[in-house]
Design a protein around this motif. Sequence first.
Motif, PDB file in Angstrom:
ATOM      1  N   LYS A 101     -21.258  10.886   9.404  1.00 43.97           N
ATOM      2  CA  LYS A 101     -20.569  10.540  10.650  1.00 43.97           C
ATOM      3  C   LYS A 101     -21.382   9.488  11.391  1.00 43.97           C
ATOM      4  CE  LYS A 101     -17.991  14.821  11.440  1.00 43.97           C
ATOM      5  NZ  LYS A 101     -17.642  15.869  12.410  1.00 43.97           N
ATOM      6  N   VAL A 102     -20.697   8.619  12.139  1.00 44.37           N
ATOM      7  CA  VAL A 102     -21.377   7.555  12.886  1.00 44.37           C
ATOM      8  C   VAL A 102     -20.859   7.507  14.321  1.00 44.37           C
ATOM      9  CG1 VAL A 102     -21.876   6.046  10.923  1.00 44.37           C
ATOM     10  CG2 VAL A 102     -19.684   5.843  12.065  1.00 44.37           C
ATOM     11  N   ASP A 103     -21.654   6.891  15.189  1.00 44.72           N
ATOM     12  CA  ASP A 103     -21.228   6.581  16.552  1.00 44.72           C
ATOM     13  C   ASP A 103     -20.972   5.086  16.619  1.00 44.72           C
ATOM     14  OD1 ASP A 103     -21.745   9.222  17.099  1.00 44.72           O
ATOM     15  OD2 ASP A 103     -23.712   8.848  17.998  1.00 44.72           O
ATOM     16  N   MET A 104     -19.879   4.696  17.286  1.00 40.60           N
ATOM     17  CA  MET A 104     -19.493   3.287  17.333  1.00 40.60           C
ATOM     18  C   MET A 104     -19.331   2.816  18.772  1.00 40.60           C
ATOM     19  SD  MET A 104     -16.237   1.566  15.402  1.00 40.60           S
ATOM     20  CE  MET A 104     -16.713   2.205  13.807  1.00 40.60           C
ATOM     21  N   MET A 105     -19.806   1.609  19.054  1.00 39.26           N
ATOM     22  CA  MET A 105     -19.637   1.032  20.394  1.00 39.26           C
ATOM     23  C   MET A 105     -18.210   0.514  20.541  1.00 39.26           C
ATOM     24  SD  MET A 105     -23.247  -1.032  20.526  1.00 39.26           S
ATOM     25  CE  MET A 105     -23.004  -1.747  22.151  1.00 39.26           C
ATOM     26  N   GLU A 106     -17.549   0.930  21.591  1.00 37.49           N
ATOM     27  CA  GLU A 106     -16.160   0.490  21.817  1.00 37.49           C
ATOM     28  C   GLU A 106     -16.153  -0.934  22.335  1.00 37.49           C
ATOM     29  OE1 GLU A 106     -12.417   2.786  23.617  1.00 37.49           O
ATOM     30  OE2 GLU A 106     -13.760   2.033  25.170  1.00 37.49           O
ATOM     31  N   ARG A 107     -15.245  -1.739  21.827  1.00 41.04           N
ATOM     32  CA  ARG A 107     -15.106  -3.117  22.292  1.00 41.04           C
ATOM     33  C   ARG A 107     -13.626  -3.455  22.411  1.00 41.04           C
ATOM     34  NH1 ARG A 107     -16.527  -6.646  16.790  1.00 41.04           N
ATOM     35  NH2 ARG A 107     -14.895  -5.682  15.566  1.00 41.04           N
ATOM     36  N   VAL A 108     -13.313  -4.370  23.308  1.00 41.85           N
ATOM     37  CA  VAL A 108     -11.925  -4.804  23.509  1.00 41.85           C
ATOM     38  C   VAL A 108     -11.883  -6.329  23.531  1.00 41.85           C
ATOM     39  CG1 VAL A 108     -11.187  -2.746  24.767  1.00 41.85           C
ATOM     40  CG2 VAL A 108     -12.191  -4.661  26.027  1.00 41.85           C
ATOM     41  N   SER A 109     -10.721  -6.867  23.251  1.00 37.66           N
ATOM     42  CA  SER A 109     -10.530  -8.314  23.314  1.00 37.66           C
ATOM     43  C   SER A 109      -9.342  -8.610  24.223  1.00 37.66           C
ATOM     44  CB  SER A 109     -10.262  -8.876  21.915  1.00 37.66           C
ATOM     45  OG  SER A 109     -10.011 -10.255  21.992  1.00 37.66           O
ATOM     46  N   ASN A 128     -17.449   8.645   8.507  1.00 37.58           N
ATOM     47  CA  ASN A 128     -17.804   7.357   7.904  1.00 37.58           C
ATOM     48  C   ASN A 128     -17.354   7.317   6.440  1.00 37.58           C
ATOM     49  OD1 ASN A 128     -18.992   5.014   7.031  1.00 37.58           O
ATOM     50  ND2 ASN A 128     -21.097   5.711   7.296  1.00 37.58           N
ATOM     51  N   MET A 129     -16.259   6.601   6.187  1.00 35.33           N
ATOM     52  CA  MET A 129     -15.749   6.458   4.816  1.00 35.33           C
ATOM     53  C   MET A 129     -16.007   5.053   4.275  1.00 35.33           C
ATOM     54  SD  MET A 129     -14.521   9.472   4.265  1.00 35.33           S
ATOM     55  CE  MET A 129     -13.786   9.177   2.667  1.00 35.33           C
ATOM     56  N   HIS A 472     -20.632  14.018   2.573  1.00 37.59           N
ATOM     57  CA  HIS A 472     -19.310  14.441   3.045  1.00 37.59           C
ATOM     58  C   HIS A 472     -19.057  15.889   2.656  1.00 37.59           C
ATOM     59  CE1 HIS A 472     -17.985   9.984   2.933  1.00 37.59           C
ATOM     60  NE2 HIS A 472     -18.194  10.349   4.190  1.00 37.59           N
ATOM     61  N   THR A 473     -18.715  16.713   3.633  1.00 38.64           N
ATOM     62  CA  THR A 473     -18.330  18.094   3.329  1.00 38.64           C
ATOM     63  C   THR A 473     -16.846  18.129   2.968  1.00 38.64           C
ATOM     64  OG1 THR A 473     -17.734  18.564   5.619  1.00 38.64           O
ATOM     65  CG2 THR A 473     -20.034  18.978   4.981  1.00 38.64           C
ATOM     66  N   LYS A 474     -16.401  19.239   2.389  1.00 38.11           N
ATOM     67  CA  LYS A 474     -14.980  19.367   2.039  1.00 38.11           C
ATOM     68  C   LYS A 474     -14.111  19.315   3.287  1.00 38.11           C
ATOM     69  CE  LYS A 474     -11.814  21.907  -0.956  1.00 38.11           C
ATOM     70  NZ  LYS A 474     -10.741  22.147   0.003  1.00 38.11           N
TER      71      LYS A 474
END
Length: 518
Positions: A101-109, A128-129, A472-474
């Motif tokens: 799993k990851v944390d992502m910074m939100e961005r907008v345009s 995270n795939m 990755h868990t089931k």
Amino acid sequence: INHIVHNGGLYKRPFNEAFEETPMLVAVLTYVGYGVLTLFGYLRDFMRHWKIEKCQNATEREEQKDFVPLYQDFENFYNRNLYMRIRDSWNRPICSVPGAKVDMMERVSHDYNWTFTYTGRVIKDIINMGSYNYLGFAQNTGACQEAAAKVLSQYGAGVCSTRQEMGNLDKHEELEKLVARFLGVESAMAYGMGFATNSMNIPALVGKGCLILSDELNHASLVLGARLSGATIRIFKHNNMQSLEKLLKDAIVHGQPRTRRPWKKILILVEGIYSMEGSIVRLPEVIALKKKYKSYLYLDEAHSIGALGPSGRGVVEYFGLNPEDVDVMMGTFTKSFGAAGGYIGGKKELIDYLRTYSHSAVYATSMSPPVVEQIITSIKCIMGEDGTTIGEARVQQLAENTRYFRRRLKEMGFIIYGNEDSPVVPLMLYMPAKIGAFGREMLKRNIGVVVVGFPATPIIESRARFCLSAAHTKEMLDTALKEINEVGDLLQLKYSRRRLVPLLDRPFDETTYEETED
């Protein structure tokens, strides 16, 4: 087209690969989609030229109008009018370890993806795939992290010299001996960059008067290395042994163009797992041809080392072959080992030659000591030399996750490319509008995926690419599959005409097909 090979002479195990043909209607609609986008692109360029629409792309300055253009017009056109519409699907900034799993910074345009602004919000726990974290060693806790932190405090972060000068540490020597033992070869050499391992070493091995036979879907690093070498390059169809044998025969019969002299060397370039197709090289057949026609074999195991074989030793172990039959074994530390860099393994004479003649060895700065320690610790874990069975369990978990995920996607009706044992899983999207839509819809559901389009794939074969991990868990995979199923229905992505029939009593690795009407 579904390939099932079980040749007792060459293959010791079933070899199942599926590349289902693109439905005709989907192919036509995809071309129409690109046509419409191109027409609108020319219209918008016309409006930009007459200042009706604001022009935000890079353009030549007025005083340089008479120069040869710095920017290629078609590439610019594609970037401006097609790529820019879905640019938000790439270069997403993450702010955590790229684990399960990851944390992502939100961005907008606010200007249709020409520029982005950060909102200050962090989207937490996205499944995270997309990362190549095959064995789950991308983590900030555990044995690898502790060992790397200890080495960082002892050696520092950088070496500030090349291996031939003051940059050869005892850790580098230890790593190379360990890699050679892991691969089952005489000697090995490590490099600080995976891409440069290919692009800088191929020119040291072949040159003018040599012939390179390269798979049509080889990675850009192999293509660049082949071009830099100055050798003649001929392309064979992907994983097609008839095409390769024809080129080998022609090369030996006709020799070099004009002079008809024999080629100095013939080098076959292949990959273990092809990162866009999810296919596995037909290595037993390649080795048989290599021996028959007395050529050399260069095997790039970037995606297969750690991810294939009962003990994670790559595609050679997967097929039960002898490592000595592969002349140059190349791989990277960036994927299964959660680090950076690459290696080349083979005979001692080969490695001694590369230490002297490879640009990457002579001019590049040595690998960072904490990175080296991360690799050493992870390889020892895979080999079981850390006194645990964690490494073996991770290799088995990845294989189980791969089969389960692929089978479930096929049951849902998606067209999935590649080999059933490959942890790289391409899901076909085809139409340009669906590239961006799939990436955005999955992110809304807290799933991070990689979407790929032209020029990385053929123009009508856009796809989403999932990379599975032992981390990755089931439960994670089931959550991802549920959301993929929903988005597949929403975007009408279930193109497959051959649905897998889910049977409750079916053994885990067997498949049954039923033909379905259009």
